[in-house]
Design an enzyme around this catalytic site. Structure first.
Site, PDB file in Angstrom:
ATOM      1  N   HIS A 133      24.836 -15.935   3.402  1.00 37.43           N
ATOM      2  CA  HIS A 133      26.272 -15.846   3.094  1.00 37.43           C
ATOM      3  C   HIS A 133      26.799 -14.139   2.324  1.00 37.43           C
ATOM      4  O   HIS A 133      25.485 -14.028   1.891  1.00 37.43           O
ATOM      5  CB  HIS A 133      26.410 -17.108   2.074  1.00 37.43           C
ATOM      6  CG  HIS A 133      27.751 -17.613   1.623  1.00 37.43           C
ATOM      7  ND1 HIS A 133      28.753 -16.111   0.960  1.00 37.43           N
ATOM      8  CD2 HIS A 133      29.041 -17.656   2.232  1.00 37.43           C
ATOM      9  CE1 HIS A 133      30.198 -16.779   0.414  1.00 37.43           C
ATOM     10  NE2 HIS A 133      29.754 -18.084   1.151  1.00 37.43           N
ATOM     11  N   ASN A 182      32.854 -23.018   0.469  1.00 42.16           N
ATOM     12  CA  ASN A 182      33.636 -24.170  -0.434  1.00 42.16           C
ATOM     13  C   ASN A 182      33.843 -25.308   0.193  1.00 42.16           C
ATOM     14  O   ASN A 182      34.080 -26.650  -0.073  1.00 42.16           O
ATOM     15  CB  ASN A 182      34.395 -23.426  -1.432  1.00 42.16           C
ATOM     16  CG  ASN A 182      35.834 -23.326  -1.051  1.00 42.16           C
ATOM     17  OD1 ASN A 182      36.606 -24.152  -1.412  1.00 42.16           O
ATOM     18  ND2 ASN A 182      35.623 -22.801  -0.472  1.00 42.16           N
ATOM     19  N   GLU A 208      27.537 -13.705   0.003  1.00 47.12           N
ATOM     20  CA  GLU A 208      28.283 -13.360  -1.355  1.00 47.12           C
ATOM     21  C   GLU A 208      26.599 -13.049  -1.776  1.00 47.12           C
ATOM     22  O   GLU A 208      26.163 -12.681  -2.427  1.00 47.12           O
ATOM     23  CB  GLU A 208      28.314 -14.745  -1.961  1.00 47.12           C
ATOM     24  CG  GLU A 208      28.864 -14.885  -3.235  1.00 47.12           C
ATOM     25  CD  GLU A 208      28.785 -16.024  -4.034  1.00 47.12           C
ATOM     26  OE1 GLU A 208      28.601 -16.262  -5.286  1.00 47.12           O
ATOM     27  OE2 GLU A 208      30.150 -17.052  -3.718  1.00 47.12           O
ATOM     28  N   THR A 223      28.387 -19.310  -6.341  1.00 54.11           N
ATOM     29  CA  THR A 223      29.575 -19.805  -7.171  1.00 54.11           C
ATOM     30  C   THR A 223      30.776 -21.123  -5.869  1.00 54.11           C
ATOM     31  O   THR A 223      31.021 -21.500  -6.652  1.00 54.11           O
ATOM     32  CB  THR A 223      30.696 -18.649  -7.023  1.00 54.11           C
ATOM     33  OG1 THR A 223      31.514 -18.447  -6.204  1.00 54.11           O
ATOM     34  CG2 THR A 223      30.231 -17.789  -7.900  1.00 54.11           C
ATOM     35  N   HIS A 262      34.019 -11.548  -2.205  1.00 51.57           N
ATOM     36  CA  HIS A 262      32.653 -12.324  -2.255  1.00 51.57           C
ATOM     37  C   HIS A 262      31.579 -11.080  -2.821  1.00 51.57           C
ATOM     38  O   HIS A 262      30.107 -11.454  -3.109  1.00 51.57           O
ATOM     39  CB  HIS A 262      31.863 -12.538  -0.631  1.00 51.57           C
ATOM     40  CG  HIS A 262      32.632 -13.472   0.427  1.00 51.57           C
ATOM     41  ND1 HIS A 262      33.919 -13.086   1.524  1.00 51.57           N
ATOM     42  CD2 HIS A 262      32.646 -14.220  -0.352  1.00 51.57           C
ATOM     43  CE1 HIS A 262      34.102 -13.746   1.391  1.00 51.57           C
ATOM     44  NE2 HIS A 262      33.896 -14.549   1.107  1.00 51.57           N
ATOM     45  N   SER A 299      33.991 -20.704   5.252  1.00 52.02           N
ATOM     46  CA  SER A 299      34.425 -21.063   4.176  1.00 52.02           C
ATOM     47  C   SER A 299      32.948 -21.898   3.837  1.00 52.02           C
ATOM     48  O   SER A 299      33.232 -23.321   3.734  1.00 52.02           O
ATOM     49  CB  SER A 299      35.394 -21.992   3.798  1.00 52.02           C
ATOM     50  OG  SER A 299      35.826 -21.678   2.959  1.00 52.02           O
ATOM     51  N   CYS A 353      31.743 -21.558  -9.842  1.00 54.89           N
ATOM     52  CA  CYS A 353      32.925 -21.312 -10.209  1.00 54.89           C
ATOM     53  C   CYS A 353      33.994 -22.274 -10.313  1.00 54.89           C
ATOM     54  O   CYS A 353      33.808 -23.561 -10.179  1.00 54.89           O
ATOM     55  CB  CYS A 353      33.292 -20.525  -9.361  1.00 54.89           C
ATOM     56  SG  CYS A 353      35.226 -21.339  -8.033  1.00 54.89           S
TER      57      CYS A 353
END
Length: 337
Positions: A149, A249, A151, A189, A99, A247, A219
């Site tokens: 988060h 995503n 990231e 992303t 991340h 998670s 991404c």
């Protein structure tokens, strides 16, 4: 495939076909692409290579990827996961997660004489470079992402005085910029493509001159997995997403499935977490997995469903991914030595 994600098909797993599953009766639609992306595979292999080269313990700041199975498997092999760099003994080896981390974290590691392996996903690194580029050009940067988060924290840390986080619709109203002609949006992303563009439209209503990033920040793997879910969701009574609750995503896949027409959708780490009550009145079950999920967990779920009568599996393919990333340069250098 990494040893933290063995590609073993459990006994009793159904045969997966590209076509020929009857429209009626119990069936499973299996999304492709699903599971591990190139950045996750690179990060997990990086930790495994570090164990091979240097032996245990290997420290990892935060979870290397957001998946319970992967983290527990690596922990059993001698990896120690810490929340902060200050928890790593001076002079020890630490791996930075997929991340990404801020320059402040790199600086702290240097102060503590830590040996570092940076397993940041190259696509996250790309966003970091975009932040630096536009900060140097004195832009206000509106980072669309989820507060807290890892990231987002790493990306914003590249230029904290120039970056404002936009998470919710309410955040759009709070944004203040110095020059409306020098504003750009970037994004985490792993977001939902649709939700991100909704925020962009809201921001552009306030700032008509809002600039777009030079390339798509979301991404390829996140986008591809969402497209695959959209392609099958309308036919599904239930969509099961294999992935962990932290998670981003994976959670977005549940949301995408529901918006795309699935009657119900749930996130599970393991097959045994599926509530059999969810299957009542269900004929078609959709199955997919987040970008940090090893394939063995999907195979476990398919075997679990097959035992209950859902043994016809049709793979719904919307893209074929062939992207791979080189290992972190620290490991490549060590391997040569």
């Amino acid at each position: 495939m990494s040893s933290a994600s063995p590609g073993i098909t459990p006994a009793g797993s159904p045969t997966i076909t590209e076509s020929g599953v009857p429209a009626g009766g119990k069936r499973v639609l299996l999304a492709k692409p699903r599971g591990y992306c190139a950045g996750v595979d690179r990060a997990v292999i990086a930790v495994e290579k570090a164990l091979e080269l240097y032996g245990a313990p290997v420290y990892v700041r935060k979870e290397i990827v957001h998946n319970r199975h992967v983290v527990e498997t690596l922990r059993e092999r001698g990896v120690i996961f810490v929340d902060e760099t200050s928890e790593v003994p001076e002079g020890a080896l630490v791996v930075f997660s997929a991340h990404g981390v801020s320059p402040a974290v790199h600086a702290e590691a240097a102060e503590r004489n830590l040996r570092t392996i940076d397993a940041t996903c190259p696509l996250v690194t790309k966003v970091h470079k975009e932040v630096n580029r536009f900060a140097k050009d004195d832009y206000d940067i509106l980072l669309i992402g989820h507060e807290g988060h890892e990231e987002v924290e790493g990306t914003a840390g590249e230029a904290p005085d120039k970056v404002q986080l936009v998470d919710t619709a309410e955040d759009v109203d709070k944004v203040e910029v110095r020059d409306p002609s020098k504003v750009i949006w970037l994004s985490q992303t792993t977001l939902s493509v649709d939700e991100t563009m909704e925020r962009v439209d809201q921001l552009r209503d306030r700032f008509p001159g809002l600039a777009d990033p030079p390339s798509d920040d979301i991404c390829y793997a996140t986008t591809n997995r969402q497209v695959a879910v959209k392609a099958m969701a309308a036919e599904c009574d239930l969509v099961l997403v294999v992935g962990s609750t932290n998670s981003s995503n994976s959670k977005r896949l549940v949301e995408v499935a529901l918006k795309a027409g699935a009657r119900a959708s749930h996130l599970v780490d393991f097959a045994h977490e599926v509530d059999e009550a969810w299957l009542e009145g269900v004929e078609t079950v959709g199955v997919t997995s987040g970008a940090s999920v090893p394939e063995v967990l999907v195979m476990d779920l398919l075997a679990w469903l097959a035992e209950r009568g859902w043994d016809n599996v049709d793979e719904v393919t919307t893209a074929n991914e062939k992207i791979a990333f080189a290992l972190p340069h620290e490991l490549r250098k060590a391997a040569k030595a």
